[in-house]
Design an enzyme around this catalytic site. Structure first.
Site, mmCIF file in Angstrom:
data_model
loop_
_atom_site.group_PDB
_atom_site.id
_atom_site.type_symbol
_atom_site.label_atom_id
_atom_site.label_comp_id
_atom_site.label_asym_id
_atom_site.label_seq_id
_atom_site.Cartn_x
_atom_site.Cartn_y
_atom_site.Cartn_z
ATOM 1 N N TYR A 52 0.829 -1.205 0.000
ATOM 2 C CA TYR A 52 0.000 0.000 0.000
ATOM 3 C C TYR A 52 0.863 1.254 0.000
ATOM 4 O O TYR A 52 1.659 1.482 0.912
ATOM 5 C CB TYR A 52 -0.928 0.025 1.222
ATOM 6 C CG TYR A 52 -1.812 -1.194 1.369
ATOM 7 C CD1 TYR A 52 -2.157 -1.994 0.280
ATOM 8 C CD2 TYR A 52 -2.306 -1.562 2.619
ATOM 9 C CE1 TYR A 52 -2.961 -3.103 0.432
ATOM 10 C CE2 TYR A 52 -3.125 -2.675 2.779
ATOM 11 C CZ TYR A 52 -3.439 -3.442 1.676
ATOM 12 O OH TYR A 52 -4.232 -4.548 1.829
ATOM 13 N N GLY A 199 -13.921 -6.951 2.930
ATOM 14 C CA GLY A 199 -14.915 -6.742 1.881
ATOM 15 C C GLY A 199 -16.341 -6.981 2.318
ATOM 16 O O GLY A 199 -17.195 -7.347 1.500
#
Length: 299
Positions: A52, A199
């Protein structure tokens, strides 16, 4: 009130909703405030990855947590190697790379150890035993306290369960993506392996985004599923509470990793954590609204 579940192979008691840091940006002015408010709200597991923002996400997390390191658990990931020219990354699950990459993550996180170190992906063609050997060595060296896998590939997950001593698996799981119910959750539960479910909102499709294609579901199918869900919410529940509680309600799930970028998103996550779990009959009713589909394998 925040509830906690144990990752059995480690003894870690982690909050049932944890903080996914991917959406935080290094230039964000409120990062420290958001992270500290999360801790005040009972969240104690923070998930990031060396991928990231080319490691900057780990760096901002390390800066925010350094004064409270002993009060929290850090999960980070390895396996995606940035090219030297910055043009992208390549998959690298080799032992040598893992053993070297951990030192860079430790430095950015400003810590002497990582609580949970996850292989960030994986295929059946990988040198799995070599990867596992690297993680086991890092445990022996004290650089990591445990290791696991971040994957949605059931065949890869099954191989790691068979070959290794993984403590946890991060996998995608939501009311729209129920593949893990059929393929992996029971296996992980029966082997005392923790599950970090990501998610849960299905990229927002379950709560606020217009319907679009998702996995092998076409947009009209998604719209139908979400509308049926909206019209069958358990009494007194909001849509967000319901979809998060659906995920948390599976006995295999240790924590739902909520992607958090703003104070409002944090407030919503903590408010959800303070609600009661779904009753079993409520969960069964939600499951019966649609029977699921046969999904194709995705990376």
């Amino acid at each position: 009130m925040m509830r906690y579940n144990t990752i059995h192979k480690t003894g870690f008691k982690v909050s049932e909703i944890s903080f996914g840091c991917m959406s935080l940006k290094s230039e964000g002015k409120d990062n420290d405030v958001i992270i500290n408010k999360a801790i005040d709200g009972g969240i104690n597991l923070f998930d990031t990855a060396d991928l990231y923002e080319k490691g900057e996400n780990e760096r901002l997390l390390g800066n925010a947590l350094k004064a409270k390191r002993k009060d929290v658990f850090i999960s980070t990931k390895v396996g995606n190697q940035w090219r030297k020219d910055g043009s992208g990354w390549d998959w690298n699950p080799r032992k040598e790379y893992i053993l070297n990459a951990v030192d860079d993550s430790l430095k950015r996180l400003q810590t002497d150890y990582i609580d949970l170190y996850l292989l960030h992906g994986g295929t059946m063609d990988d040198p799995m035993d070599e990867s596992i050997e690297a993680f086991e060595r890092l445990v022996d060296m004290g650089k990591i306290r445990s290791y696991g896998l971040s994957s949605i590939r059931s065949n890869v997950i099954r191989e790691f369960v068979k070959r290794s001593n993984i403590a946890a698996v991060m996998t995608q799981y939501s009311y729209l993506d129920r593949r893990p119910e059929e393929e992996t959750l029971n296996l992980l539960f029966n082997n005392n392996i923790g599950v970090l479910a990501r998610g849960s909102m299905a990229s927002g499709l379950l709560v606020d985004k217009p319907a679009s294609d998702y996995l092998n579901l076409k947009a009209p199918e998604v719209e139908k599923i979400v509308n049926e869900l909206k019209h069958n919410l358990p009494e007194g529940r909001t849509l967000q509470e319901t979809v998060m509680r659906y995920v948390n309600g599976h006995s295999a799930v240790t924590t739902a990793v909520a992607g958090i970028r703003t104070l409002k998103q944090l407030e919503d996550a903590i408010n959800t954590a303070n609600t009661l779990p779904l009753m079993e009959e409520e969960r069964q009713h939600l499951q019966a609204l649609w029977t699921g589909n046969t999904y194709s394998e995705h990376r």
